[in-house]
Design an enzyme around this catalytic site. Structure first.
Site, PDB file in Angstrom:
ATOM      1  N   THR A   1       4.580  -7.560   3.011  1.00 58.66           N
ATOM      2  CA  THR A   1       5.478  -8.672   2.132  1.00 58.66           C
ATOM      3  C   THR A   1       6.994  -8.241   1.710  1.00 58.66           C
ATOM      4  OG1 THR A   1       3.605 -10.045   1.830  1.00 58.66           O
ATOM      5  CG2 THR A   1       6.185 -10.384   0.902  1.00 58.66           C
ATOM      6  N   SER A   2       6.815  -7.167   1.843  1.00 56.79           N
ATOM      7  CA  SER A   2       8.047  -6.689   1.349  1.00 56.79           C
ATOM      8  C   SER A   2       9.496  -6.527   2.328  1.00 56.79           C
ATOM      9  CB  SER A   2       7.718  -5.116   0.881  1.00 56.79           C
ATOM     10  OG  SER A   2       6.679  -5.161  -0.185  1.00 56.79           O
TER      11      SER A   2
ATOM     12  N   PHE B   1      -5.921  -9.413  -4.762  1.00 51.87           N
ATOM     13  CA  PHE B   1      -6.555 -10.617  -3.849  1.00 51.87           C
ATOM     14  C   PHE B   1      -7.501  -9.025  -3.422  1.00 51.87           C
ATOM     15  CE2 PHE B   1      -2.446 -12.683  -4.841  1.00 51.87           C
ATOM     16  CZ  PHE B   1      -2.694 -13.400  -4.999  1.00 51.87           C
TER      17      PHE B   1
ATOM     18  N   VAL C   1      11.841   0.881  14.342  1.00 49.25           N
ATOM     19  CA  VAL C   1      11.555   0.556  16.668  1.00 49.25           C
ATOM     20  C   VAL C   1      10.052  -0.005  16.865  1.00 49.25           C
ATOM     21  CG1 VAL C   1      12.917   0.823  18.743  1.00 49.25           C
ATOM     22  CG2 VAL C   1      14.077   1.650  16.220  1.00 49.25           C
TER      23      VAL C   1
ATOM     24  N   THR D   1       0.772 -13.662  -7.164  1.00 49.05           N
ATOM     25  CA  THR D   1      -0.034 -12.593  -7.156  1.00 49.05           C
ATOM     26  C   THR D   1      -0.408 -12.476  -8.757  1.00 49.05           C
ATOM     27  OG1 THR D   1       1.169 -11.236  -6.141  1.00 49.05           O
ATOM     28  CG2 THR D   1      -0.312 -10.131  -7.462  1.00 49.05           C
TER      29      THR D   1
ATOM     30  N   HIS E   1       6.501 -11.477  -6.755  1.00 48.55           N
ATOM     31  CA  HIS E   1       5.705 -10.199  -6.820  1.00 48.55           C
ATOM     32  C   HIS E   1       6.911  -8.896  -7.543  1.00 48.55           C
ATOM     33  CE1 HIS E   1       3.992  -6.600  -5.014  1.00 48.55           C
ATOM     34  NE2 HIS E   1       3.297  -7.373  -4.950  1.00 48.55           N
TER      35      HIS E   1
ATOM     36  N   TYR F   1      19.154   3.694  26.421  1.00 51.78           N
ATOM     37  CA  TYR F   1      18.002   4.027  26.579  1.00 51.78           C
ATOM     38  C   TYR F   1      16.716   2.618  26.995  1.00 51.78           C
ATOM     39  CZ  TYR F   1      16.897   5.533  22.363  1.00 51.78           C
ATOM     40  OH  TYR F   1      18.218   5.807  21.026  1.00 51.78           O
TER      41      TYR F   1
END
Lengths: 512, 512
Positions: free
Chosen positions: B176-177, B105, B381, B274, B215, B360
């Site tokens: 997307t994964s 794509f 994170v 896909t 996919h 923290y």
């Protein structure tokens, strides 16, 4: 909410005089004009950032109030976006690039890195397989191999050595968490195979280990990979090891698990913890792991960058016996987010768990086995061209300047540490290893430790409210401790000195 | 390997006349100078890209040969990096930005997106919590809520509606994964809780579902999350549903699993696969899922962008009954990598599995419960300021231009489809839904289907070797099929027409 929204015809004319020419989102002259405006904004931003409050004073939801709850129907000149950026976004930012930023770890950066990242955004290549963009994969592999040499990693971690393609390899990921996750999955699958598990039936028996100072994202990564939360062992540490992992304790816990019929699978050792920069002994941990056939990963996200200097390299001693190591140039090697480098000694152990081979990605280069398809070493398929910025940093500045950068930050941290030690109202809580100083107001006179905790909390809040410095805290040995992280890329000695003056003054106000 | 490496003194002088001034990696004037050079490179790149071969002709390892196996010790002027970029990197790129790129794509892009991404690289803020950079989180939430309105998603997926903060929410991820992985983990944990699993003991009983056209990264994400590979159900599809998922078959397989004592946990429905842009019926899948209390995720990575146009929105009908949906503006909404938008109907279902709360990062804003900490909706994170580029795209171009962009691509694809239909040597293999045309040389005359497969394979290889076009392939219904994906952001009608002329000519050469 630019005024042009009220006048669609005028807005359209930003793109074509008659409002009817086709929309060209990448028109080279528009690209040039928009980006030059962005560059001038950035240069001005760096020039003026020192005078901006490091922490903003905005309320949740404030931006919707300024920019509107709904998207505009019609286009607006780019200047409108830039104006709103200046007037509504900048005032709500915590300025990580400020030289008065001392919180968390600095996200260091450089002109070369930003330029490399910009070009990557513009080329917008998606290097999932080698063939999908050979130079993107080649560049990533090259940059990782260069960095491996800066870190004096054994050649077993390199993609390509003087004697050809090795079994090891690296990949640039978005975060340390992803590096932990993919290696955890590889270790998990290896342990399941080794123990003859039918499917994942053996998963509830697998155990993982880390010191109690390990970043919380390790526990999250374990949970993501399906490990039983009750089998994530947090090994207690204390001041006797400066909060580093004690290999004897590690051995005890692992042996007890084996005795209970469990399967030690993975150990995460940290070089430079987030809380206090504690260092787990890499070689000793690897020796314990070897007795149990467990995977050892070294998380050197922050302090790994220091190991490009010979005087810090000993923190990685024994790394030739671990399975994987990750470190993040986006923390301390002048490379903007995101850039976490993961090295593994056997790339196939990763790709065995992460490989996919859909029809539309099949190609001769992959079939030849001569190339690395980096999608098989990460969570996703798509991937930015991240290698370019990392290469540009090493290519432009060279090893000597990068070492100078580390040493300069460490020297400033040492200066701050000396300030603290020379003022008897304060204590340095743990020995400084790199460029983070953990300190606090001591329990003096009639103060209890709890009083001191409260005084430190008030000190931090009052400092942060000034807008002239931003510090974060941690808890070490049950005590509330201030973290002073040196190294924001615009920082000079004078900023450290000013911050110290502010700390002294604010402390006097609190204590007086 | 710039010649300056041989002359360290000269190289150092790029930074300071006497070679002794402190190293300033973010010196605002250097930043301005480096970035303006990068901008001019980009503008020139777009201007000249049409004449560059789309696919390069380089060998594995070529770049190490050109740039050297080891990092330079000394610094070099930025021009050296730029020169090596031009001479060694560009010739090895697959040019995704080329208007002659028709593979996979397109990774669409725009001047506004690149500018936004550049500013994000320079600010280099790390918005893990709201407090760590309020405007970064506010902007991401705002951009996602704007996009939700473009897509006419129900307000239950929005972060903040006119009636205040909702229970739903969005986050921008890298791929997307990752969207699949985090929702799989949330669904997994919910299923374990629901079935009274002790720890992860119930994991081997959980099952997940998707059409066989889904996919491959879905199967990988399931394995990452610890699902048993034997319990990942691939539901067969065929031409009778244009390769979309048949809800009746889905029900059968799920019921059989329940009858066997298994626990249906998660279904992935795709809008625009896909391989061939097949569409699974979202509403009908949600109805089946509801009978089994399974999580439904919609992967609209590519075709989601088309749903900003009313004429395509019906492909999302029923989305108000699914649990999550992801789509990637880095595919088809003019926003450079990486930018995958994940929306969930109940943000707590994600954060219950992904939350961390280290000392923290504790702060008053988080404690108030009034803000979203985006780290709790993703794997890692740390996070780039990705919201800025997505907002800049919507703010600058407006809904109308974005719709024009989609329609223009679809019109060009339709034109190509008509070309194919008008030439009786070819067939269109599945009906075109969006801007992807799946076509092939037909088995004419004495050709078997296998002969035709081979002819198509040769056609693709020969086309790609010209450097004037790049197409990828897939297999649909056991047949080798060419994928012609329209929409690279510099593409105009003339490029599609030229590609078709080249296809005809090359086909004549093969068939003749």
């Amino acid at each position: 909410m630019g005024s042009l929204d009220a006048n669609p015809a005028a807005a359209f004319s930003a793109f074509a005089a008659d409002g009817k020419a086709p929309f060209q989102p990448l028109n080279p002259e528009d690209v040039r004009a928009y980006l030059h405006k962005a560059v001038d904004f950035i240069s001005d931003y760096y020039t003026n950032i020192e005078s901006m409050p490091v922490l903003p004073n905005v309320k949740p939801g404030y931006l919707q109030g300024e920019l509107g709850a709904s998207p505009p129907t019609y286009s607006a000149p780019f200047d409108v976006s830039m104006k709103e950026l200046r007037t509504s976004v900048v005032p709500g930012m915590t300025h990580w690039a400020s030289p008065n930023f001392f919180a968390f770890f600095p996200s260091t950066n450089s002109a070369a890195a930003i330029a490399g990242d910009l070009i990557a955004s513009a080329m917008n290549t998606v290097g999932f397989t080698w063939q999908a963009s050979p130079a993107a994969t080649e560049m990533e592999v090259l940059a990782l191999d260069w960095l491996a040499q800066l870190l004096r990693l054994p050649t077993s971690f390199m993609n390509r050595t003087s004697s050809g393609r090795g079994t090891g390899g690296g990949v640039i990921l978005g975060t340390t968490s992803e590096a932990m996750l993919v290696t955890l999955v590889a270790a998990r699958d290896a342990a399941l195979r080794r123990t003859g598990s039918v499917g994942v039936s053996g998963l509830p028996r697998l155990t993982v280990y880390a010191a109690d100072q390990t970043h919380s994202t390790f526990f999250k990564a374990c949970r993501l990979a399906g490990f039983d939360p009750a089998h994530i062992r947090s090994i207690p540490t204390g001041p006797e090891t400066n909060y580093g992992l004690d290999p004897a304790k590690l051995f005890e816990v692992m042996q007890a698990d084996v005795d209970a019929g469990l399967v030690p699978t993975y150990i995460c050792a940290t070089v430079g913890t987030t809380s206090s920069n504690a260092v787990d002994p890499v070689g000793a941990v690897a020796d314990v792991a070897a007795m149990f056939n467990a995977w050892v990963h070294v998380d050197a996200a922050y302090a790994g960058s220091a190991c490009i200097c010979p005087e810090f390299r000993h923190h990685l001693d024994g790394v030739e016996r671990v399975d994987s190591i990750s470190m993040s140039p986006h923390k301390w090697l002048l490379t903007c987010l995101d850039c976490t480098c993961l090295y593994v000694r056997d790339a196939h152990r990763l790709s065995d768990s992460l490989e996919t081979n859909p029809e539309y990605l099949k190609n001769d280069a992959t079939d030849s086995g001569e190339v690395t398809d980096l999608k098989d070493m990460q969570v996703g398929v798509g991937r930015r061209f991240r290698g370019l910025k990392l290469w540009m940093v090493m290519r432009t500045y060279g090893t000597a300047k990068l070492q100078e950068h580390i040493r300069s930050d460490v020297a400033m941290a040492k200066m701050f540490e000396d300030f603290v030690r020379d003022d008897d109202r304060f204590e340095v809580v743990v020995p400084r290893n790199f460029a983070l100083v953990c300190f606090r107001i001591k329990a003096n006179g009639g103060m209890t430790e709890e009083d001191a905790d409260e005084a430190n909390r008030v000190l931090m809040d009052n400092l942060n409210k000034t807008g002239k410095a931003y510090l974060a805290h941690t808890v070490v040995g049950d005590r509330f401790v201030l973290r002073f992280a040196v190294g924001s890329s615009l920082q000079e000695e004078r900023h450290v000195t000013s911050a110290w003056e502010l700390i002294k003054k604010t402390t006097s106000e609190i204590m007086g």
